[in-house]
Scaffold this motif. Structure first.
Motif, PDB file in Angstrom:
ATOM      1  N   ARG A   1       0.855  -1.177   0.000  1.00 50.42           N
ATOM      2  CA  ARG A   1       0.000   0.000   0.000  1.00 50.42           C
ATOM      3  C   ARG A   1       0.897   1.235   0.000  1.00 50.42           C
ATOM      4  NH1 ARG A   1      -3.021  -3.459  -0.923  1.00 50.42           N
ATOM      5  NH2 ARG A   1      -5.086  -3.897  -0.057  1.00 50.42           N
ATOM      6  N   PRO A   2       0.521   2.293  -0.714  1.00 46.47           N
ATOM      7  CA  PRO A   2      -0.694   2.389  -1.530  1.00 46.47           C
ATOM      8  C   PRO A   2      -0.519   1.743  -2.890  1.00 46.47           C
ATOM      9  CG  PRO A   2       0.513   4.453  -1.622  1.00 46.47           C
ATOM     10  CD  PRO A   2       1.275   3.578  -0.667  1.00 46.47           C
ATOM     11  N   LEU A   3      -1.609   1.597  -3.604  1.00 51.64           N
ATOM     12  CA  LEU A   3      -1.583   1.016  -4.940  1.00 51.64           C
ATOM     13  C   LEU A   3      -1.518   2.086  -6.020  1.00 51.64           C
ATOM     14  CD1 LEU A   3      -4.220  -1.841  -4.480  1.00 51.64           C
ATOM     15  CD2 LEU A   3      -1.719  -1.985  -4.371  1.00 51.64           C
ATOM     16  N   TYR A   4      -1.202   3.310  -5.613  1.00 55.64           N
ATOM     17  CA  TYR A   4      -1.018   4.400  -6.558  1.00 55.64           C
ATOM     18  C   TYR A   4       0.354   5.011  -6.300  1.00 55.64           C
ATOM     19  CZ  TYR A   4      -2.535   6.890  -2.347  1.00 55.64           C
ATOM     20  OH  TYR A   4      -2.653   7.327  -1.064  1.00 55.64           O
ATOM     21  N   GLY A   5       0.815   5.830  -7.227  1.00 55.75           N
ATOM     22  CA  GLY A   5       2.116   6.472  -7.059  1.00 55.75           C
ATOM     23  C   GLY A   5       3.238   5.692  -7.722  1.00 55.75           C
ATOM     24  N   ASN A   6       4.439   6.224  -7.646  1.00 55.32           N
ATOM     25  CA  ASN A   6       5.585   5.660  -8.367  1.00 55.32           C
ATOM     26  C   ASN A   6       6.023   4.294  -7.849  1.00 55.32           C
ATOM     27  OD1 ASN A   6       5.739   7.963  -9.986  1.00 55.32           O
ATOM     28  ND2 ASN A   6       7.106   9.015  -8.539  1.00 55.32           N
ATOM     29  N   GLU A   7       5.766   3.997  -6.583  1.00 57.03           N
ATOM     30  CA  GLU A   7       6.225   2.742  -6.004  1.00 57.03           C
ATOM     31  C   GLU A   7       5.125   1.692  -5.921  1.00 57.03           C
ATOM     32  OE1 GLU A   7       8.155   3.498  -2.296  1.00 57.03           O
ATOM     33  OE2 GLU A   7       9.526   4.973  -3.148  1.00 57.03           O
ATOM     34  N   ALA A   8       4.015   1.920  -6.560  1.00 55.61           N
ATOM     35  CA  ALA A   8       2.912   0.960  -6.526  1.00 55.61           C
ATOM     36  C   ALA A   8       3.291  -0.302  -7.293  1.00 55.61           C
ATOM     37  CB  ALA A   8       1.662   1.581  -7.145  1.00 55.61           C
ATOM     38  N   PRO A   9       2.851  -1.472  -6.827  1.00 60.01           N
ATOM     39  CA  PRO A   9       3.144  -2.712  -7.552  1.00 60.01           C
ATOM     40  C   PRO A   9       2.441  -2.763  -8.894  1.00 60.01           C
ATOM     41  CG  PRO A   9       1.558  -3.112  -5.799  1.00 60.01           C
ATOM     42  CD  PRO A   9       2.034  -1.696  -5.620  1.00 60.01           C
ATOM     43  N   GLU A  10       3.031  -3.472  -9.840  1.00 59.18           N
ATOM     44  CA  GLU A  10       2.424  -3.609 -11.165  1.00 59.18           C
ATOM     45  C   GLU A  10       1.177  -4.481 -11.073  1.00 59.18           C
ATOM     46  OE1 GLU A  10       3.042  -2.355 -14.242  1.00 59.18           O
ATOM     47  OE2 GLU A  10       4.433  -1.003 -13.221  1.00 59.18           O
ATOM     48  N   PRO A  11       0.079  -4.061 -11.691  1.00 53.84           N
ATOM     49  CA  PRO A  11      -1.137  -4.885 -11.636  1.00 53.84           C
ATOM     50  C   PRO A  11      -1.057  -6.069 -12.590  1.00 53.84           C
ATOM     51  CG  PRO A  11      -1.521  -2.929 -12.965  1.00 53.84           C
ATOM     52  CD  PRO A  11      -0.131  -2.784 -12.392  1.00 53.84           C
TER      53      PRO A  11
ATOM     54  N   GLY B   1      -3.117  -7.734 -15.271  1.00 51.71           N
ATOM     55  CA  GLY B   1      -4.266  -7.453 -16.124  1.00 51.71           C
ATOM     56  C   GLY B   1      -4.579  -5.972 -16.211  1.00 51.71           C
ATOM     57  N   SER B   2      -5.040  -5.378 -15.132  1.00 50.78           N
ATOM     58  CA  SER B   2      -5.417  -3.971 -15.156  1.00 50.78           C
ATOM     59  C   SER B   2      -5.467  -3.432 -13.738  1.00 50.78           C
ATOM     60  CB  SER B   2      -6.792  -3.790 -15.817  1.00 50.78           C
ATOM     61  OG  SER B   2      -7.807  -4.366 -15.001  1.00 50.78           O
ATOM     62  N   GLU B   3      -5.485  -2.101 -13.601  1.00 47.86           N
ATOM     63  CA  GLU B   3      -5.604  -1.480 -12.278  1.00 47.86           C
ATOM     64  C   GLU B   3      -6.945  -1.813 -11.640  1.00 47.86           C
ATOM     65  OE1 GLU B   3      -7.351   2.922 -12.815  1.00 47.86           O
ATOM     66  OE2 GLU B   3      -5.348   2.701 -13.650  1.00 47.86           O
ATOM     67  N   LEU B   4      -7.987  -1.960 -12.471  1.00 45.60           N
ATOM     68  CA  LEU B   4      -9.297  -2.309 -11.939  1.00 45.60           C
ATOM     69  C   LEU B   4      -9.268  -3.709 -11.336  1.00 45.60           C
ATOM     70  CD1 LEU B   4     -12.201  -1.199 -11.692  1.00 45.60           C
ATOM     71  CD2 LEU B   4     -12.732  -2.397 -13.827  1.00 45.60           C
ATOM     72  N   ALA B   5      -8.578  -4.626 -11.995  1.00 42.35           N
ATOM     73  CA  ALA B   5      -8.464  -5.984 -11.467  1.00 42.35           C
ATOM     74  C   ALA B   5      -7.636  -6.014 -10.188  1.00 42.35           C
ATOM     75  CB  ALA B   5      -7.842  -6.902 -12.514  1.00 42.35           C
ATOM     76  N   GLN B   6      -6.636  -5.136 -10.115  1.00 45.21           N
ATOM     77  CA  GLN B   6      -5.767  -5.123  -8.935  1.00 45.21           C
ATOM     78  C   GLN B   6      -6.506  -4.728  -7.661  1.00 45.21           C
ATOM     79  OE1 GLN B   6      -2.625  -2.069  -8.644  1.00 45.21           O
ATOM     80  NE2 GLN B   6      -1.169  -3.742  -8.377  1.00 45.21           N
ATOM     81  N   THR B   7      -7.519  -3.902  -7.777  1.00 41.38           N
ATOM     82  CA  THR B   7      -8.250  -3.446  -6.595  1.00 41.38           C
ATOM     83  C   THR B   7      -9.579  -4.163  -6.394  1.00 41.38           C
ATOM     84  OG1 THR B   7      -9.318  -1.671  -7.878  1.00 41.38           O
ATOM     85  CG2 THR B   7      -7.238  -1.138  -6.759  1.00 41.38           C
ATOM     86  N   ALA B   8      -9.969  -5.018  -7.339  1.00 44.13           N
ATOM     87  CA  ALA B   8     -11.316  -5.602  -7.306  1.00 44.13           C
ATOM     88  C   ALA B   8     -11.554  -6.443  -6.058  1.00 44.13           C
ATOM     89  CB  ALA B   8     -11.565  -6.431  -8.563  1.00 44.13           C
ATOM     90  N   MET B   9     -10.610  -7.332  -5.724  1.00 42.71           N
ATOM     91  CA  MET B   9     -10.811  -8.190  -4.561  1.00 42.71           C
ATOM     92  C   MET B   9     -10.759  -7.392  -3.266  1.00 42.71           C
ATOM     93  SD  MET B   9     -11.552 -11.128  -3.370  1.00 42.71           S
ATOM     94  CE  MET B   9     -11.338 -12.257  -4.755  1.00 42.71           C
ATOM     95  N   GLY B  10      -9.846  -6.426  -3.199  1.00 43.09           N
ATOM     96  CA  GLY B  10      -9.766  -5.588  -2.013  1.00 43.09           C
ATOM     97  C   GLY B  10     -11.061  -4.817  -1.789  1.00 43.09           C
ATOM     98  N   LYS B  11     -11.623  -4.255  -2.865  1.00 45.46           N
ATOM     99  CA  LYS B  11     -12.888  -3.528  -2.742  1.00 45.46           C
ATOM    100  C   LYS B  11     -14.014  -4.454  -2.300  1.00 45.46           C
ATOM    101  CE  LYS B  11     -11.911   0.209  -6.018  1.00 45.46           C
ATOM    102  NZ  LYS B  11     -12.278   0.856  -7.312  1.00 45.46           N
ATOM    103  N   TYR B  12     -14.040  -5.654  -2.875  1.00 49.33           N
ATOM    104  CA  TYR B  12     -15.076  -6.613  -2.496  1.00 49.33           C
ATOM    105  C   TYR B  12     -14.998  -6.943  -1.010  1.00 49.33           C
ATOM    106  CZ  TYR B  12     -17.538 -11.053  -2.085  1.00 49.33           C
ATOM    107  OH  TYR B  12     -18.373 -12.053  -1.667  1.00 49.33           O
ATOM    108  N   LEU B  13     -13.801  -7.273  -0.536  1.00 47.61           N
ATOM    109  CA  LEU B  13     -13.643  -7.663   0.866  1.00 47.61           C
ATOM    110  C   LEU B  13     -13.930  -6.499   1.814  1.00 47.61           C
ATOM    111  CD1 LEU B  13     -10.406  -9.844   0.577  1.00 47.61           C
ATOM    112  CD2 LEU B  13     -12.758 -10.658   0.898  1.00 47.61           C
ATOM    113  N   ASN B  14     -13.415  -5.325   1.497  1.00 47.31           N
ATOM    114  CA  ASN B  14     -13.635  -4.174   2.380  1.00 47.31           C
ATOM    115  C   ASN B  14     -15.104  -3.769   2.436  1.00 47.31           C
ATOM    116  OD1 ASN B  14     -10.967  -3.697   3.283  1.00 47.31           O
ATOM    117  ND2 ASN B  14     -10.446  -2.741   1.344  1.00 47.31           N
ATOM    118  N   ASN B  15     -15.781  -3.879   1.295  1.00 46.23           N
ATOM    119  CA  ASN B  15     -17.156  -3.399   1.236  1.00 46.23           C
ATOM    120  C   ASN B  15     -18.156  -4.392   1.808  1.00 46.23           C
ATOM    121  OD1 ASN B  15     -18.627  -1.086   0.586  1.00 46.23           O
ATOM    122  ND2 ASN B  15     -19.396  -1.969  -1.317  1.00 46.23           N
ATOM    123  N   ARG B  16     -17.690  -5.566   2.251  1.00 42.33           N
ATOM    124  CA  ARG B  16     -18.603  -6.471   2.961  1.00 42.33           C
ATOM    125  C   ARG B  16     -19.090  -5.815   4.241  1.00 42.33           C
ATOM    126  NH1 ARG B  16     -20.625  -8.678  -0.688  1.00 42.33           N
ATOM    127  NH2 ARG B  16     -21.694 -10.061   0.776  1.00 42.33           N
ATOM    128  N   ALA B  17     -18.302  -4.876   4.764  1.00 43.12           N
ATOM    129  CA  ALA B  17     -18.686  -4.195   6.006  1.00 43.12           C
ATOM    130  C   ALA B  17     -19.733  -3.113   5.782  1.00 43.12           C
ATOM    131  CB  ALA B  17     -17.447  -3.584   6.664  1.00 43.12           C
TER     132      ALA B  17
END
Length: 402
Positions: free
Chosen positions: A352-362, A364-380
């Motif tokens: 973390r974070p997934l943005y900026g110069n030191e972010a890990p390479e996704p 497939g895509s940036e959307l795929a890189q955050t998809a599971m994290g968004k799903y898990l976090n938004n269960r709350a």
């Protein structure tokens, strides 16, 4: 109900669009897109906060005499919708939308002069001390205590699921000052400085690996009696005022519709693995269309609430309906996103974070890189701010009369 905006509202919409085009930096939009958590990190959120404050638009839910904009309910809706469509970060509500309006409504002139300018400028970052272990949905059962010693309250106990407590300068908390009567009557609303020996912040990592929430422990922590909002024992009434802002103070639908449109566009090119793009799969089309219809229906509900507010009526129990529907539609969108992206959506980077110069390479895509994290976090989402069960009970009692 007339659903058309007036010429004045349309002119305001154009002004907001021009401002966003000129003043919303691309790196803030990129940071917002690449954030899997519920809240953007303070470096993203506070930069946008200060840009809005320089424009005089950051506290648009405050009264004009306290530093707000004086906008109509319709203008507030237009502003939030245009920000969502432009991809602006959703800035932290803890100071601006929760404790700020409480201080405006219930604070003394001295408290307003002390706290409100620092919320506007971003000098003070706030967190909320409501939930406790064993006291979440049944908030009135809270046990964190405060006893008055001279001109200070001494606080003992703990709060949990405290968003961004590790960044905060202040916490606004419900504490028990009297246990002799009904549990709602002995609750007091205190503002407590975080930087003191009696407060310990213990991180809670979500399933996605994000650090957004914490448990906060109070061991003889102190705060001045001057930092009490309202009278001692009046905290429950203040809490209900605050929760109306938390549960129904924002427009959910525009951000939901923006997410659905992005999925629709991606489905046009994402291979299904069977025959052409996912967009040609009738089952996926049907579910995406249902989500869109539900989000559009929610927007109509929000506009109806807006019409009531414009007539001077209180938002009332409709805020529970908006919270209930918005949370569940958001979770359906998260599920559709995972299904659309397939195996690429299984990635769950710990960096973390997934943005900026030191972010890990996704993958497939940036959307795929955050998809599971968004799903898990938004269960709350169907728990925080009042669980689905709490919202249904409110609707059953106050709307349906059951």
């Amino acid at each position: 109900m007339d659903m058309d905006f007036s010429p004045e509202d349309l002119a305001f919409r154009d002004e907001v669009r021009a401002f966003l085009k000129e003043s919303l930096p691309e790196h803030l939009k990129d940071g917002a897109r690449r954030t899997p958590g519920v809240f953007v990190e303070p470096d993203i959120g506070m930069e946008w906060h200060r840009i809005l404050n320089d424009k005089g638009w950051v506290a648009y839910h405050w009264p004009k005499e306290d530093g707000g904009t004086g906008w109509t309910p319709t203008q507030k809706f237009i502003f939030e919708k245009e920000c969502a469509l432009a991809g602006a970060p959703a800035i932290s509500i803890l100071g601006l939308r929760l404790v700020g309006p409480v201080i405006c409504e219930f604070g003394t002139p001295e408290q307003k002069a002390r706290f409100l300018p620092r919320i506007l400028s971003g000098e003070d970052y706030w967190c909320q001390g409501y939930s406790e272990p064993g006291s979440g949905s049944d908030l009135a059962s809270l046990k964190t205590s405060a006893r008055l010693e001279g001109d200070q309250y001494v606080v003992n106990g703990s709060k949990i699921w405290t968003t961004h407590a590790h960044h905060a300068d202040w916490i606004f908390a419900l504490v028990r000052t009297d246990s002799s009567g009904k549990k709602q009557q002995g609750i007091t609303f205190l503002l407590i400085p975080m930087d003191q020996p009696g407060i310990e912040v213990s991180p809670i990592l979500s399933m996605s690996g994000d650090h957004e929430v914490n448990q906060v422990f109070f061991t003889d922590a102190v705060t001045s009696v001057e930092n009490r909002i309202g009278e001692e024992g009046a905290g429950w009434s203040i809490a209900k005022f605050l929760l109306e802002n938390e549960r129904g103070g924002s427009c959910y639908a525009p951000r939901l519709l923006q997410s659905i449109e992005r999925l629709r566009e991606l489905a046009e090119t994402q291979p299904s693995g069977v025959n052409g793009a996912v967009a040609h799969d009738p089952r996926f089309r049907d579910r995406l269309s249902r989500a869109r219809l539900n989000a559009e229906a929610l927007e109509v509900t929000e506009l109806r609430i807006l019409a009531d507010l414009a007539k001077g009526r209180a938002p009332g129990p409709q805020t529970s309906l908006v919270k209930l529907l918005g949370s569940n539609i958001g979770q359906e969108i998260d599920t559709l996103r995972l299904e659309l992206l397939g195996y690429d959506a299984l990635q769950l980077p710990v960096d973390r974070p997934l943005y900026g110069n030191e972010a890990p390479e996704p993958v497939g895509s940036e959307l795929a890189q955050t998809a599971m994290g968004k799903y898990l976090n938004n269960r709350a989402a169907t728990i925080f701010g009042g669980s689905d069960e709490v919202q249904k009970n409110i609707i059953a009692k106050t709307v349906l009369g059951l």
